[in-house]
Design an enzyme around this catalytic site. Structure first.
Site, PDB file in Angstrom:
ATOM      1  N   GLY A 114       0.785  -1.217   0.000  1.00 26.89           N
ATOM      2  CA  GLY A 114       0.000   0.000   0.000  1.00 26.89           C
ATOM      3  C   GLY A 114       0.821   1.273   0.000  1.00 26.89           C
ATOM      4  O   GLY A 114       0.327   2.332  -0.366  1.00 26.89           O
ATOM      5  N   ASP A 146       0.876  -5.274  13.113  1.00 28.99           N
ATOM      6  CA  ASP A 146       0.544  -5.778  11.778  1.00 28.99           C
ATOM      7  C   ASP A 146       1.302  -7.070  11.487  1.00 28.99           C
ATOM      8  O   ASP A 146       1.842  -7.258  10.398  1.00 28.99           O
ATOM      9  CB  ASP A 146       0.851  -4.721  10.710  1.00 28.99           C
ATOM     10  CG  ASP A 146       0.159  -5.032   9.380  1.00 28.99           C
ATOM     11  OD1 ASP A 146      -0.853  -5.775   9.395  1.00 28.99           O
ATOM     12  OD2 ASP A 146       0.621  -4.543   8.337  1.00 28.99           O
TER      13      ASP A 146
END
Length: 667
Positions: A366, A481
């Site tokens: 991303g 994450d």
């Protein structure tokens, strides 16, 4: 965002980043051995503990700041060597070696041999008896290069450096009982001085010392040609040269501008000025001593030039520039030294990656793409190229640079450098050849490479890396994450935790944080984080538990259900494993068939048990990572029975927004 505003935003961000890079990122440098491993609470570990208690005192009380020791009997015998730099005093020497023993056992966890290098000291231990040899132990040595090239008369600069380093080596070998020397030579207006240092262990004879130094100096042309700085650090001998002063005592060798060796300056004892002892994000200051910090000229100019560029841009826009009123960096100068060693020229990275060729692209996320590259010295790197004008990408860059540079462990990916030039924002990491775990684990053919021994080793390595982040490092870091795509595998399939863009730093007494901006990957997020924004080390434990069950089953979990509300075993791994666990059909019914039959049923069962404990609904019911490591490492540790995992039996949870990659953000 308009382009001009975007570039200004990037430049301001670059200035902020340059000022927050931690001093400790340059050191320590560890070299983990390949002579085998030991287990927790073993005789070998006990022998290491004896050395850790005695060697710092022995070395710091020695007139040469040097000590060796051998503890135990074969096969658990440990030999060790500790040496402090010749311009370090006894107090700093002791503090450095105490830190070295703590850090190296985290960075090279359970390795029987390991070396660690700081500015004031080095430490090496091994199960091999190396002390009777004058060998520099190549497997424990490291060379470090300053990637900036000299721009004025490089041929003359190279000759000068060669003469200076050799003259310094001569003095260390033949004129110093401590086998230590520091040198200085004049060059030109760009780099007025070049400084050098050479040292051997004091137990070497003059001929042995000079021979050792000659061996590593011979590699200078292939390593450091045209470079403004370089160092080769070894167990028996080391040298270094730089265009900025790094010495803490008067020089013993002075060269004339021509590069011919002049008469050495009189030998002098080291002063009581104490260098900073840095390691793993720590700065150890010694009470009652003075810390001398030299401001590297080039690093300062980098920051000031950036501010001047900002002023020029704003002047053309006819707007006032506050930076012009005070171009001196506001942050302490102690952060400047490391900037020089971490900054890598854009030209170097373009050459290394083939100008970011598509054929060198390792992947894309991303916040930008990652490219493989090869530096001039042959080291392979992975270059993370953040997309321009991405506000979240700027946050990622600042976060990763501030956090990763402070963290050093064999199961964490290492940050090599940074480039902030020509509107580029690049993070440079060590290259990990087998890429990410998900690319092998969820590939129908490639996952056959992962037999049970490799899968267990991966699980154990991730657990050790997390224990370091949560409990053993000077910082306390919550990753936020953790997922298989953020676990990289080296050439031996050892795991390395990567991507700290979403990580959060906790104080020593802080146990949890809360955010109303939940960012992570759906399926790996703990229920309290997904629903309330509450995160802690226990939310990382949940993500770890999901990965354990994925590694055992070879199935990817995303936490979803079929459209009719029924659980889908292909997607909801937690429910799939739990139902087979309660039916007593583990591990035969859930183990990845591509793994083959060469596995221990009890080991697989234990990993599944630990995985289920980590994905409990209540964070208090999940173990901490030190307990997980202990459970994995010992069959004698009893495990309590797990309850049903989080989300079991619920209807489908629909996030407010999700991307095709599975990343999820809730405002």
């Amino acid at each position: 965002m308009p382009q001009a505003h975007c570039y200004l935003h990037l430049a301001l961000t670059a200035a902020a980043i340059l000022l927050v890079v931690p001093l400790a990122a340059a050191y320590p440098w560890q070299v983990c051995g390949t002579t085998g491993s030991f287990t927790a609470n073993s005789t070998y570990q006990a022998n290491l503990a004896v050395l850790a208690a005695a060697l710092p005192t022995n070395a710091s009380s020695s007139p040469d700041l040097f000590a060796t020791a051998v503890v135990g009997a074969v096969p658990d015998q440990v030999s060790a060597l500790a040496l402090c730099r010749g311009d370090t005093n006894a107090t700093a020497c002791s503090a450095c070696l105490v830190t070295a023993f703590m850090d190296v056992q985290n960075m090279c966890a359970y390795d029987r041999s390991a070396a660690i290098y700081y500015d004031p000291c080095i430490l090496y231990y091994s199960n091999l008896h190396f002390l009777s040899s004058d060998d520099n132990v190549p497997a424990a040595s490291t060379d470090r290069i300053n990637l900036r090239n000299v721009t004025s008369e490089p041929a003359r600069f190279n000759r000068l450096v060669g003469a200076l380093v050799n003259a310094t080596a001569d003095y260390a070998a033949y004129n110093s009982t401590r086998r230590y020397a520091a040198g200085e030579a004049s060059f030109d207006q760009e780099y007025p001085k070049v400084y050098s240092w050479a040292q051997c262990t004091p137990d070497l004879t003059p001929a042995q010392c000079r021979g050792c130094l000659a061996g590593i100096i011979a590699r200078m042309p292939s390593l450091f040609t045209d470079r403004v700085g370089g160092r080769f650090l070894g167990i028996r001998c080391s040298y270094r040269y730089e265009v900025n002063s790094f010495l803490h005592s008067p020089v013993t060798v002075q060269l004339a501008e021509s590069g011919s060796a002049g008469a050495p300056a009189p030998a002098m004892e080291p002063t009581t000025v104490t260098p900073a002892v840095t390691g793993g994000g720590r700065n150890h200051s010694v009470p009652g001593t003075v810390l001398a910090i030299v401001l590297p000229t080039i690093a300062a100019l980098l920051v000031i030039n950036l501010l001047v560029w900002l002023c020029f841009w704003r002047t053309r826009r006819s707007q006032p520039c506050l930076a012009c009123q005070n171009p001196t960096p506001a942050a302490g100068t102690e952060n400047i030294e490391i900037i020089e060693s971490m900054i890598i020229d854009i030209s170097t990275l373009r050459a290394a990656t083939g100008d970011f060729a598509e054929s060198n692209k390792l992947g894309e996320g991303g916040f930008g793409a990652v490219y493989k590259g090869t530096l001039p010295d042959g080291d392979e790197i992975a270059v993370k190229r953040l997309s321009r004008c991405s506000a979240q990408g700027v946050g990622e860059l600042k976060n990763e640079l501030a956090l990763v540079a402070k963290l050093q462990h064999k199961n964490l990916v290492s940050l090599v450098g940074v480039c902030l030039e020509r509107q580029e924002r690049l993070l440079v990491y060590e290259f990990v050849p087998n890429r990410s775990l998900d690319q092998i684990l969820f590939d129908g053919e490639r996952r056959e490479q992962l037999d049970w021994a490799k899968r267990w080793s991966i699980i154990h390595g991730i657990a050790r890396g997390l224990q370091y982040l949560h409990e053993d490092s000077q910082l306390r870091v919550v990753h936020r994450d953790l997922k298989t795509s953020n676990i990289l595998l080296d050439m031996n399939m050892n795991p390395k935790i990567s991507d700290f863009g979403l990580a959060r730093l906790f104080g020593r007494d802080q146990t949890q944080g809360v955010t109303n901006h939940v960012v992570g990957t759906y399926g790996y997020m703990a229920p309290e984080y997904l629903t309330r924004g509450s995160y802690s080390v226990k939310s990382d434990v949940f993500s770890f538990g999901v990965m354990v069950l994925e590694i055992v089953t070879g199935k990817k979990h995303n936490g979803r259900h079929d459209d009719d509300g029924r659980r889908s075993p292909a997607q909801d791994i937690l429910s799939f494993v739990w139902e087979h666990w309660t039916a007593g059909a583990v591990p035969e019914a859930i183990v990845d068939p591509r793994m083959g039959t060469g596995f221990s049923r009890s080991d697989v069962l234990r990993c599944v048990h630990i995985g289920l404990l980590c994905v409990q609904e209540d964070p208090a019911d999940r173990p901490v990572m030190s307990s997980v490591v202990m459970m994995l490492g010992s069959d004698t540790v009893s495990l309590r029975n797990p309850s049903s995992p989080a989300f079991y039996g619920r209807n489908r949870i629909s996030p407010t927004s999700s991307t095709s990659s599975g990343e999820y953000t809730a405002g």
